[in-house]
Motif scaffolding. Structure first.
Motif, PDB file in Angstrom:
ATOM      1  N   LEU A 148     -51.370 -17.079  -5.978  1.00 50.81           N
ATOM      2  CA  LEU A 148     -50.554 -18.264  -5.763  1.00 50.81           C
ATOM      3  C   LEU A 148     -50.073 -18.262  -4.311  1.00 50.81           C
ATOM      4  O   LEU A 148     -49.582 -17.249  -3.820  1.00 50.81           O
ATOM      5  CB  LEU A 148     -49.349 -18.265  -6.702  1.00 50.81           C
ATOM      6  CG  LEU A 148     -49.655 -18.370  -8.196  1.00 50.81           C
ATOM      7  CD1 LEU A 148     -48.374 -18.157  -9.005  1.00 50.81           C
ATOM      8  CD2 LEU A 148     -50.279 -19.699  -8.534  1.00 50.81           C
ATOM      9  N   VAL A 149     -50.218 -19.389  -3.639  1.00 52.20           N
ATOM     10  CA  VAL A 149     -49.820 -19.495  -2.233  1.00 52.20           C
ATOM     11  C   VAL A 149     -48.441 -20.146  -2.171  1.00 52.20           C
ATOM     12  O   VAL A 149     -48.245 -21.256  -2.673  1.00 52.20           O
ATOM     13  CB  VAL A 149     -50.852 -20.307  -1.425  1.00 52.20           C
ATOM     14  CG1 VAL A 149     -50.412 -20.412   0.030  1.00 52.20           C
ATOM     15  CG2 VAL A 149     -52.230 -19.650  -1.518  1.00 52.20           C
ATOM     16  N   VAL A 150     -47.502 -19.440  -1.566  1.00 57.73           N
ATOM     17  CA  VAL A 150     -46.096 -19.850  -1.547  1.00 57.73           C
ATOM     18  C   VAL A 150     -45.653 -20.072  -0.109  1.00 57.73           C
ATOM     19  O   VAL A 150     -46.060 -19.344   0.799  1.00 57.73           O
ATOM     20  CB  VAL A 150     -45.207 -18.770  -2.203  1.00 57.73           C
ATOM     21  CG1 VAL A 150     -43.756 -19.228  -2.297  1.00 57.73           C
ATOM     22  CG2 VAL A 150     -45.742 -18.406  -3.581  1.00 57.73           C
ATOM     23  N   LEU A 151     -44.798 -21.080   0.086  1.00 58.36           N
ATOM     24  CA  LEU A 151     -44.186 -21.336   1.386  1.00 58.36           C
ATOM     25  C   LEU A 151     -42.683 -21.163   1.281  1.00 58.36           C
ATOM     26  O   LEU A 151     -42.071 -21.539   0.272  1.00 58.36           O
ATOM     27  CB  LEU A 151     -44.475 -22.755   1.878  1.00 58.36           C
ATOM     28  CG  LEU A 151     -45.863 -23.109   2.382  1.00 58.36           C
ATOM     29  CD1 LEU A 151     -45.843 -24.521   2.949  1.00 58.36           C
ATOM     30  CD2 LEU A 151     -46.349 -22.129   3.427  1.00 58.36           C
ATOM     31  N   GLY A 152     -42.077 -20.633   2.322  1.00 59.37           N
ATOM     32  CA  GLY A 152     -40.632 -20.532   2.416  1.00 59.37           C
ATOM     33  C   GLY A 152     -40.236 -20.469   3.878  1.00 59.37           C
ATOM     34  O   GLY A 152     -41.068 -20.608   4.771  1.00 59.37           O
ATOM     35  N   GLY A 153     -38.957 -20.261   4.122  1.00 61.85           N
ATOM     36  CA  GLY A 153     -38.471 -20.219   5.491  1.00 61.85           C
ATOM     37  C   GLY A 153     -37.842 -21.530   5.910  1.00 61.85           C
ATOM     38  O   GLY A 153     -37.964 -22.551   5.236  1.00 61.85           O
ATOM     39  N   HIS A 154     -37.164 -21.503   7.055  1.00 57.95           N
ATOM     40  CA  HIS A 154     -36.392 -22.684   7.444  1.00 57.95           C
ATOM     41  C   HIS A 154     -37.262 -23.840   7.917  1.00 57.95           C
ATOM     42  O   HIS A 154     -36.756 -24.954   8.071  1.00 57.95           O
ATOM     43  CB  HIS A 154     -35.358 -22.322   8.520  1.00 57.95           C
ATOM     44  CG  HIS A 154     -35.927 -21.660   9.731  1.00 57.95           C
ATOM     45  ND1 HIS A 154     -36.022 -20.298   9.861  1.00 57.95           N
ATOM     46  CD2 HIS A 154     -36.429 -22.167  10.873  1.00 57.95           C
ATOM     47  CE1 HIS A 154     -36.538 -19.995  11.021  1.00 57.95           C
ATOM     48  NE2 HIS A 154     -36.805 -21.105  11.663  1.00 57.95           N
ATOM     49  N   CYS A 155     -38.553 -23.638   8.140  1.00 57.25           N
ATOM     50  CA  CYS A 155     -39.437 -24.747   8.485  1.00 57.25           C
ATOM     51  C   CYS A 155     -40.207 -25.251   7.279  1.00 57.25           C
ATOM     52  O   CYS A 155     -41.153 -26.022   7.432  1.00 57.25           O
ATOM     53  CB  CYS A 155     -40.403 -24.333   9.589  1.00 57.25           C
ATOM     54  SG  CYS A 155     -39.691 -24.467  11.227  1.00 57.25           S
ATOM     55  N   ALA A 156     -39.799 -24.845   6.082  1.00 59.26           N
ATOM     56  CA  ALA A 156     -40.450 -25.344   4.872  1.00 59.26           C
ATOM     57  C   ALA A 156     -39.699 -26.529   4.267  1.00 59.26           C
ATOM     58  O   ALA A 156     -40.088 -27.022   3.216  1.00 59.26           O
ATOM     59  CB  ALA A 156     -40.543 -24.224   3.830  1.00 59.26           C
ATOM     60  N   PHE A 157     -38.635 -26.988   4.907  1.00 62.43           N
ATOM     61  CA  PHE A 157     -37.837 -28.071   4.331  1.00 62.43           C
ATOM     62  C   PHE A 157     -38.566 -29.413   4.380  1.00 62.43           C
ATOM     63  O   PHE A 157     -38.171 -30.348   3.710  1.00 62.43           O
ATOM     64  CB  PHE A 157     -36.485 -28.168   5.040  1.00 62.43           C
ATOM     65  CG  PHE A 157     -35.462 -27.227   4.465  1.00 62.43           C
ATOM     66  CD1 PHE A 157     -34.566 -27.661   3.516  1.00 62.43           C
ATOM     67  CD2 PHE A 157     -35.437 -25.902   4.843  1.00 62.43           C
ATOM     68  CE1 PHE A 157     -33.642 -26.798   2.962  1.00 62.43           C
ATOM     69  CE2 PHE A 157     -34.516 -25.027   4.303  1.00 62.43           C
ATOM     70  CZ  PHE A 157     -33.615 -25.470   3.358  1.00 62.43           C
ATOM     71  N   ASN A 158     -39.599 -29.522   5.191  1.00 59.71           N
ATOM     72  CA  ASN A 158     -40.479 -30.684   5.130  1.00 59.71           C
ATOM     73  C   ASN A 158     -41.880 -30.164   4.832  1.00 59.71           C
ATOM     74  O   ASN A 158     -42.692 -29.969   5.731  1.00 59.71           O
ATOM     75  CB  ASN A 158     -40.477 -31.471   6.430  1.00 59.71           C
ATOM     76  CG  ASN A 158     -41.461 -32.641   6.386  1.00 59.71           C
ATOM     77  OD1 ASN A 158     -41.833 -33.120   5.314  1.00 59.71           O
ATOM     78  ND2 ASN A 158     -41.906 -33.086   7.553  1.00 59.71           N
ATOM     79  N   PRO A 159     -42.196 -29.922   3.552  1.00 56.46           N
ATOM     80  CA  PRO A 159     -43.470 -29.294   3.216  1.00 56.46           C
ATOM     81  C   PRO A 159     -44.649 -30.252   3.137  1.00 56.46           C
ATOM     82  O   PRO A 159     -45.765 -29.818   2.874  1.00 56.46           O
ATOM     83  CB  PRO A 159     -43.185 -28.690   1.838  1.00 56.46           C
ATOM     84  CG  PRO A 159     -42.162 -29.604   1.235  1.00 56.46           C
ATOM     85  CD  PRO A 159     -41.333 -30.107   2.378  1.00 56.46           C
ATOM     86  N   GLU A 160     -44.426 -31.533   3.365  1.00 59.26           N
ATOM     87  CA  GLU A 160     -45.496 -32.514   3.203  1.00 59.26           C
ATOM     88  C   GLU A 160     -46.762 -32.193   4.000  1.00 59.26           C
ATOM     89  O   GLU A 160     -47.872 -32.327   3.481  1.00 59.26           O
ATOM     90  CB  GLU A 160     -44.978 -33.905   3.567  1.00 59.26           C
ATOM     91  CG  GLU A 160     -46.036 -35.003   3.575  1.00 59.26           C
ATOM     92  CD  GLU A 160     -46.699 -35.186   2.217  1.00 59.26           C
ATOM     93  OE1 GLU A 160     -47.865 -35.608   2.187  1.00 59.26           O
ATOM     94  OE2 GLU A 160     -46.058 -34.884   1.188  1.00 59.26           O
ATOM     95  N   PRO A 161     -46.663 -31.756   5.281  1.00 62.88           N
ATOM     96  CA  PRO A 161     -47.912 -31.493   6.017  1.00 62.88           C
ATOM     97  C   PRO A 161     -48.798 -30.424   5.382  1.00 62.88           C
ATOM     98  O   PRO A 161     -50.009 -30.430   5.584  1.00 62.88           O
ATOM     99  CB  PRO A 161     -47.405 -31.038   7.397  1.00 62.88           C
ATOM    100  CG  PRO A 161     -46.067 -31.668   7.532  1.00 62.88           C
ATOM    101  CD  PRO A 161     -45.486 -31.633   6.152  1.00 62.88           C
ATOM    102  N   LEU A 162     -48.212 -29.512   4.607  1.00 62.62           N
ATOM    103  CA  LEU A 162     -48.982 -28.425   3.998  1.00 62.62           C
ATOM    104  C   LEU A 162     -49.081 -28.570   2.480  1.00 62.62           C
ATOM    105  O   LEU A 162     -49.510 -27.642   1.798  1.00 62.62           O
ATOM    106  CB  LEU A 162     -48.343 -27.078   4.345  1.00 62.62           C
ATOM    107  CG  LEU A 162     -48.429 -26.664   5.820  1.00 62.62           C
ATOM    108  CD1 LEU A 162     -47.615 -25.393   6.070  1.00 62.62           C
ATOM    109  CD2 LEU A 162     -49.876 -26.441   6.242  1.00 62.62           C
ATOM    110  N   ALA A 163     -48.707 -29.733   1.959  1.00 65.10           N
ATOM    111  CA  ALA A 163     -48.620 -29.898   0.505  1.00 65.10           C
ATOM    112  C   ALA A 163     -49.945 -29.662  -0.201  1.00 65.10           C
ATOM    113  O   ALA A 163     -49.975 -29.117  -1.303  1.00 65.10           O
ATOM    114  CB  ALA A 163     -48.104 -31.305   0.184  1.00 65.10           C
ATOM    115  N   ASP A 164     -51.048 -30.041   0.409  1.00 64.83           N
ATOM    116  CA  ASP A 164     -52.352 -29.903  -0.249  1.00 64.83           C
ATOM    117  C   ASP A 164     -52.875 -28.472  -0.251  1.00 64.83           C
ATOM    118  O   ASP A 164     -53.853 -28.178  -0.939  1.00 64.83           O
ATOM    119  CB  ASP A 164     -53.389 -30.799   0.433  1.00 64.83           C
ATOM    120  CG  ASP A 164     -53.104 -32.278   0.223  1.00 64.83           C
ATOM    121  OD1 ASP A 164     -52.424 -32.606  -0.761  1.00 64.83           O
ATOM    122  OD2 ASP A 164     -53.555 -33.085   1.052  1.00 64.83           O
TER     123      ASP A 164
END
Length: 281
Positions: A148-164
């Motif tokens: 499972l690929v997970v994103l976090g961190g303070h630059c993840a608050f707009n995850p739309e560019p990496l949503a796919d």
């Protein structure tokens, strides 16, 4: 198929290190570094910083999560960083996948590949590292054999560019949320990770009842978006299949000695006194 006994790629990696700049980026074995202990019943995390070793190692967020996950009885965590262009070219030429710096296991053998985003400029590095791990870039093309690929961190608050490209996004502090994710993935592993069940941990994580560390998130039936319910506002998130989890602020104190870098880190260079000026300057 996932290997029951993941093997180290060190024997394939070591011959390449004499051909690259700064091989210390990839060897691990830092002073103070702990040895992760894998077991069949443990959830394995590969904490990834999408930049070079000397930039990523001083990141305290990943250091804290690394410590917390390795203190749990049901999880184990290792670290990885983006290889420099010289090693990446050799890895692709020789078929060496992205690996952890702690035990040099292949990234694809972990249960979760978790990225900490510190800047928007590393978005392309995230996609490149997913590809280098041998994992399909698009989340829709992955199956139960892939992490499972997970994103976090303070630059993840707009995850739309990496949503796919990701399976799960965590907004806010991760110290307690990683425990909840571990519990869900642990149960999924115990069930056998049956074909067609890849979406099970995602939906369970997003729909867990609100606890001390999280706020409830509910899907909007009309739009397909995920809504983050906060005390004074309701924020509609990305219209994508990637669940989003909102975590409350927490304060965690780690009473241990972190790993000392195998080479000068960015933070060390920034703290050094400036060089004296030459007479002709």
């Amino acid at each position: 198929m996932r290997s029951p006994q993941p093997a180290s790629v060190w024997s394939r990696l070591e011959p390449l290190l004499g051909k690259v700049q700064k091989p210390a980026r990839y060897i691990g074995c830092e002073d103070g570094a702990m040895t992760p202990r894998h077991a069949p019943g443990k959830v394995s995390w590969l904490l990834a910083y999408p930049d070079t070793y000397e930039i990523g190692l001083p990141n305290q967020g990943l250091q804290i999560l690394f410590e917390l996950l390795n203190e749990r009885d049901d999880s184990v965590a290792e670290r990885t960083y983006a290889p420099w262009n010289d090693l990446e070219a050799l890895m692709r030429e020789r078929g060496v996948p992205l690996f952890s710096v702690d035990t040099h296991r292949a990234a694809g053998d972990f249960d979760l590949l978790a990225f900490g985003l510190a800047a928007e400029l590393v978005y392309t590095n995230v996609i490149n590292m997913i590809d280098l791990a041998g994992v399909p870039i698009h989340a829709a093309r992955r199956d139960e054999s892939h992490p499972l690929v997970v994103l976090g961190g303070h630059c993840a608050f707009n995850p739309e560019p990496l949503a796919d490209f990701v399976d799960l996004v965590v907004l806010g502090e991760g110290e307690e949320v990683v425990g909840e994710i571990t519990e869900v993935v642990r149960d999924w592993k115990a069930s056998g990770r049956t074909p067609g069940s890849r979406g099970t941990p995602n939906s369970r994580i997003a729909r867990r009842p609100p606890g001390r560390s999280t706020r409830r998130i509910s899907p909007q039936a009309t739009t397909g978006c995920w809504t983050l319910r906060m005390p004074k506002a309701t924020v509609t998130a990305i219209p994508s299949p990637s669940p989003i989890r909102m975590a409350a602020d927490t304060l965690t104190v780690i009473d241990s000695t972190p790993a000392m870098p195998s080479m000068p880190s960015v933070r060390e260079r920034a703290q050094r006194p400036s060089a004296p000026k030459l007479r002709n300057q």
